[in-house]
Design a protein around this motif. Structure first.
Motif, PDB file in Angstrom:
ATOM      1  N   ALA A 189     -10.152   3.459  -6.049  1.00 53.22           N
ATOM      2  CA  ALA A 189     -11.057   2.379  -6.444  1.00 53.22           C
ATOM      3  C   ALA A 189     -12.113   2.838  -7.437  1.00 53.22           C
ATOM      4  O   ALA A 189     -12.640   2.028  -8.203  1.00 53.22           O
ATOM      5  N   ARG A 190     -12.420   4.136  -7.479  1.00 55.71           N
ATOM      6  CA  ARG A 190     -13.449   4.642  -8.377  1.00 55.71           C
ATOM      7  C   ARG A 190     -12.958   4.748  -9.812  1.00 55.71           C
ATOM      8  O   ARG A 190     -13.762   4.717 -10.758  1.00 55.71           O
ATOM      9  N   THR A 191     -11.661   4.873  -9.994  1.00 55.48           N
ATOM     10  CA  THR A 191     -11.130   5.110 -11.346  1.00 55.48           C
ATOM     11  C   THR A 191     -10.099   4.079 -11.792  1.00 55.48           C
ATOM     12  O   THR A 191      -9.707   4.069 -12.960  1.00 55.48           O
ATOM     13  N   ALA A 192      -9.620   3.254 -10.875  1.00 57.99           N
ATOM     14  CA  ALA A 192      -8.577   2.286 -11.233  1.00 57.99           C
ATOM     15  C   ALA A 192      -9.145   1.193 -12.138  1.00 57.99           C
ATOM     16  O   ALA A 192     -10.206   0.632 -11.864  1.00 57.99           O
ATOM     17  N   HIS A 193      -8.449   0.907 -13.212  1.00 60.85           N
ATOM     18  CA  HIS A 193      -8.830  -0.175 -14.126  1.00 60.85           C
ATOM     19  C   HIS A 193      -7.770  -1.274 -13.992  1.00 60.85           C
ATOM     20  O   HIS A 193      -6.865  -1.388 -14.817  1.00 60.85           O
ATOM     21  N   LEU A 194      -7.897  -2.059 -12.937  1.00 63.34           N
ATOM     22  CA  LEU A 194      -6.861  -3.027 -12.608  1.00 63.34           C
ATOM     23  C   LEU A 194      -6.699  -4.108 -13.665  1.00 63.34           C
ATOM     24  O   LEU A 194      -5.599  -4.616 -13.870  1.00 63.34           O
ATOM     25  N   GLU A 195      -7.790  -4.463 -14.355  1.00 65.96           N
ATOM     26  CA  GLU A 195      -7.676  -5.494 -15.382  1.00 65.96           C
ATOM     27  C   GLU A 195      -6.742  -5.070 -16.509  1.00 65.96           C
ATOM     28  O   GLU A 195      -6.066  -5.903 -17.112  1.00 65.96           O
ATOM     29  N   ARG A 196      -6.681  -3.777 -16.780  1.00 65.19           N
ATOM     30  CA  ARG A 196      -5.839  -3.288 -17.880  1.00 65.19           C
ATOM     31  C   ARG A 196      -4.356  -3.285 -17.514  1.00 65.19           C
ATOM     32  O   ARG A 196      -3.505  -3.484 -18.381  1.00 65.19           O
ATOM     33  N   VAL A 197      -4.069  -3.013 -16.246  1.00 58.02           N
ATOM     34  CA  VAL A 197      -2.661  -2.889 -15.850  1.00 58.02           C
ATOM     35  C   VAL A 197      -2.095  -4.180 -15.282  1.00 58.02           C
ATOM     36  O   VAL A 197      -0.881  -4.307 -15.112  1.00 58.02           O
ATOM     37  N   ALA A 198      -2.953  -5.161 -14.978  1.00 57.64           N
ATOM     38  CA  ALA A 198      -2.473  -6.409 -14.380  1.00 57.64           C
ATOM     39  C   ALA A 198      -1.358  -7.079 -15.184  1.00 57.64           C
ATOM     40  O   ALA A 198      -0.360  -7.531 -14.608  1.00 57.64           O
ATOM     41  N   PRO A 199      -1.469  -7.171 -16.542  1.00 62.61           N
ATOM     42  CA  PRO A 199      -0.383  -7.808 -17.294  1.00 62.61           C
ATOM     43  C   PRO A 199       0.963  -7.103 -17.121  1.00 62.61           C
ATOM     44  O   PRO A 199       2.016  -7.743 -17.162  1.00 62.61           O
ATOM     45  N   LEU A 200       0.942  -5.772 -16.953  1.00 59.84           N
ATOM     46  CA  LEU A 200       2.194  -5.042 -16.775  1.00 59.84           C
ATOM     47  C   LEU A 200       2.858  -5.409 -15.455  1.00 59.84           C
ATOM     48  O   LEU A 200       4.085  -5.531 -15.375  1.00 59.84           O
ATOM     49  N   VAL A 201       2.056  -5.592 -14.414  1.00 57.70           N
ATOM     50  CA  VAL A 201       2.606  -5.977 -13.112  1.00 57.70           C
ATOM     51  C   VAL A 201       3.226  -7.370 -13.197  1.00 57.70           C
ATOM     52  O   VAL A 201       4.307  -7.620 -12.656  1.00 57.70           O
ATOM     53  N   VAL A 202       2.539  -8.281 -13.893  1.00 59.12           N
ATOM     54  CA  VAL A 202       3.064  -9.634 -14.079  1.00 59.12           C
ATOM     55  C   VAL A 202       4.402  -9.602 -14.805  1.00 59.12           C
ATOM     56  O   VAL A 202       5.368 -10.271 -14.416  1.00 59.12           O
ATOM     57  N   ASP A 203       4.483  -8.814 -15.870  1.00 61.89           N
ATOM     58  CA  ASP A 203       5.712  -8.742 -16.654  1.00 61.89           C
ATOM     59  C   ASP A 203       6.872  -8.201 -15.827  1.00 61.89           C
ATOM     60  O   ASP A 203       8.011  -8.686 -15.931  1.00 61.89           O
ATOM     61  N   VAL A 204       6.619  -7.179 -15.011  1.00 59.69           N
ATOM     62  CA  VAL A 204       7.688  -6.617 -14.182  1.00 59.69           C
ATOM     63  C   VAL A 204       8.178  -7.651 -13.177  1.00 59.69           C
ATOM     64  O   VAL A 204       9.388  -7.824 -12.975  1.00 59.69           O
ATOM     65  N   ALA A 205       7.257  -8.360 -12.529  1.00 58.95           N
ATOM     66  CA  ALA A 205       7.646  -9.377 -11.556  1.00 58.95           C
ATOM     67  C   ALA A 205       8.484 -10.472 -12.217  1.00 58.95           C
ATOM     68  O   ALA A 205       9.489 -10.923 -11.651  1.00 58.95           O
ATOM     69  N   GLU A 206       8.082 -10.894 -13.408  1.00 57.89           N
ATOM     70  CA  GLU A 206       8.840 -11.927 -14.109  1.00 57.89           C
ATOM     71  C   GLU A 206      10.224 -11.423 -14.506  1.00 57.89           C
ATOM     72  O   GLU A 206      11.207 -12.165 -14.452  1.00 57.89           O
ATOM     73  N   GLU A 207      10.306 -10.155 -14.901  1.00 59.44           N
ATOM     74  CA  GLU A 207      11.600  -9.605 -15.291  1.00 59.44           C
ATOM     75  C   GLU A 207      12.532  -9.497 -14.081  1.00 59.44           C
ATOM     76  O   GLU A 207      13.718  -9.820 -14.174  1.00 59.44           O
ATOM     77  N   VAL A 208      12.006  -9.072 -12.943  1.00 60.57           N
ATOM     78  CA  VAL A 208      12.835  -8.997 -11.734  1.00 60.57           C
ATOM     79  C   VAL A 208      13.305 -10.395 -11.338  1.00 60.57           C
ATOM     80  O   VAL A 208      14.446 -10.583 -10.925  1.00 60.57           O
ATOM     81  N   SER A 209      12.438 -11.388 -11.487  1.00 59.90           N
ATOM     82  CA  SER A 209      12.827 -12.771 -11.193  1.00 59.90           C
ATOM     83  C   SER A 209      13.969 -13.215 -12.083  1.00 59.90           C
ATOM     84  O   SER A 209      14.908 -13.874 -11.631  1.00 59.90           O
ATOM     85  N   ARG A 210      13.918 -12.846 -13.374  1.00 60.32           N
ATOM     86  CA  ARG A 210      14.992 -13.222 -14.293  1.00 60.32           C
ATOM     87  C   ARG A 210      16.296 -12.531 -13.929  1.00 60.32           C
ATOM     88  O   ARG A 210      17.383 -13.093 -14.106  1.00 60.32           O
ATOM     89  N   ILE A 211      16.198 -11.302 -13.419  1.00 58.65           N
ATOM     90  CA  ILE A 211      17.412 -10.580 -13.023  1.00 58.65           C
ATOM     91  C   ILE A 211      18.043 -11.218 -11.792  1.00 58.65           C
ATOM     92  O   ILE A 211      19.258 -11.416 -11.717  1.00 58.65           O
ATOM     93  N   LEU A 212      17.198 -11.549 -10.819  1.00 62.11           N
ATOM     94  CA  LEU A 212      17.701 -12.110  -9.568  1.00 62.11           C
ATOM     95  C   LEU A 212      18.136 -13.560  -9.702  1.00 62.11           C
ATOM     96  O   LEU A 212      19.114 -13.986  -9.094  1.00 62.11           O
ATOM     97  N   ILE A 213      17.389 -14.322 -10.511  1.00 60.97           N
ATOM     98  CA  ILE A 213      17.666 -15.754 -10.657  1.00 60.97           C
ATOM     99  C   ILE A 213      17.698 -16.090 -12.138  1.00 60.97           C
ATOM    100  O   ILE A 213      16.714 -16.591 -12.701  1.00 60.97           O
ATOM    101  N   PRO A 214      18.809 -15.788 -12.820  1.00 61.28           N
ATOM    102  CA  PRO A 214      18.887 -16.047 -14.263  1.00 61.28           C
ATOM    103  C   PRO A 214      18.749 -17.528 -14.579  1.00 61.28           C
ATOM    104  O   PRO A 214      19.184 -18.382 -13.811  1.00 61.28           O
TER     105      PRO A 214
END
Length: 295
Positions: A234-259
């Motif tokens: 929590a002292r060093t994590a910059h969650l705002e910077r990495v949040a878009p990457l997490v969103v993109d991965v979730a969307e990509e997995v969704s496209r793989i599972l449910i084209p």
């Protein structure tokens, strides 16, 4: 005197002595009307297909919902998590689809990556990727955690019917740290903020002191399929910077599972890129939908 057909007499005798179906038989009839995980039916449709009275179907469905065999949402009834994952096939499919993307996400951010699924009020860890910091987290593949106290878990809960959330936590929320949500009203407020942030969930020290996480749900037609989260100090994590990457991965997995119909069956996520809609200003506005902190 009219002659009685022996065949008709035998059939009448069978009808008069027929035993009502047992509970197991009625449950089986109801479960069989759901042809696959995409089947969605109203109460009346379930009764007609199962050939059972409406009151009987309603009573049995309530019991099946309590045991996670069936789920009830605004669109009607569908197979629950226990039925969808029977034999482990669905969970295995999700893990296989997500595995290379989780690895790339960890390599890109250096943070701990979790893949989880809901199992009642808890989340089950299907995968965990991380470096040295991972050893300081109590999570493990196959282990469980309180969904209401983790970013990935809250991201999934946000897309459940609120009544389902009430059912899951009717007995109360157990405090894990001094920052854990401990009442259902506050949890609903947090889930509403997550929906306003397009599914982004944050937590800082709610499950483990000193750990901050950002998570998002992999969503299918029937609701949340799984959750992906990034965790760090929590002292060093910059969650705002990495949040878009997490969103993109979730969307990509969704496209793989449910084209998408007529679209490619698999896409390709490239580390370090994200959708154009996630500008710095847009992300700032999303993250700011909170009350002083993420909870």
């Amino acid at each position: 005197m009219a002659r009685v057909d022996p065949a008709e007499s035998t059939a009448a005798t069978r009808r008069s002595t027929r035993v009502a179906p047992s509970m197991i038989e009625r449950m089986t009839l109801i479960m069989e009307v759901f042809e696959d995980r995409s089947t969605r039916l109203t109460l009346e449709e379930v009764g007609i297909r199962a050939g059972l009275p409406r009151s009987t179907v309603h009573r049995i469905l309530d019991q099946l919902i309590g045991l996670d065999w069936v789920e009830h949402a605004s669109f009607g009834y569908c197979l629950g998590r226990r039925a969808r994952s029977f034999g482990g096939s669905i969970d295995g499919e999700v893990r296989a689809a997500a595995a290379p993307l989780l690895h790339e996400l960890h390599m890109r951010t250096g943070m701990v990556v979790h893949l989880t699924v809901l199992d009642g009020p808890e989340c089950v860890y299907l995968d965990k990727r991380g470096g040295p910091f991972a050893s300081s987290l109590p999570s493990r593949v196959g282990g469980r955690g309180p969904a209401y106290a983790t970013a990935g878990g809250k991201a999934m809960l946000a897309w459940l019917d609120p009544r389902r959330v009430d059912d899951l936590y009717g007995e109360g929320l157990v405090r894990r740290t001094d920052r854990t949500i401990t009442d259902i009203a506050t949890l609903h407020q947090e889930l509403n903020r997550i929906r306003q942030r397009r599914g982004l969930a944050f937590e800082e020290g709610e499950s483990v002191r000193g750990v901050a996480c950002v998570g998002v749900s992999i969503r299918g037609g029937d609701g949340p399929v799984a959750g992906i989260s990034l965790c760090g100090d929590a002292r060093t994590a910059h969650l705002e910077r990495v949040a878009p990457l997490v969103v993109d991965v979730a969307e990509e997995v969704s496209r793989i599972l449910i084209p998408a119909p007529g679209g490619p069956t698999r896409g390709r996520w490239v580390a370090g890129t994200h959708a154009d809609t996630w500008s710095a200003d847009a992300l700032d506005r999303l993250v700011s939908i909170q009350t002083g902190r993420w909870v």
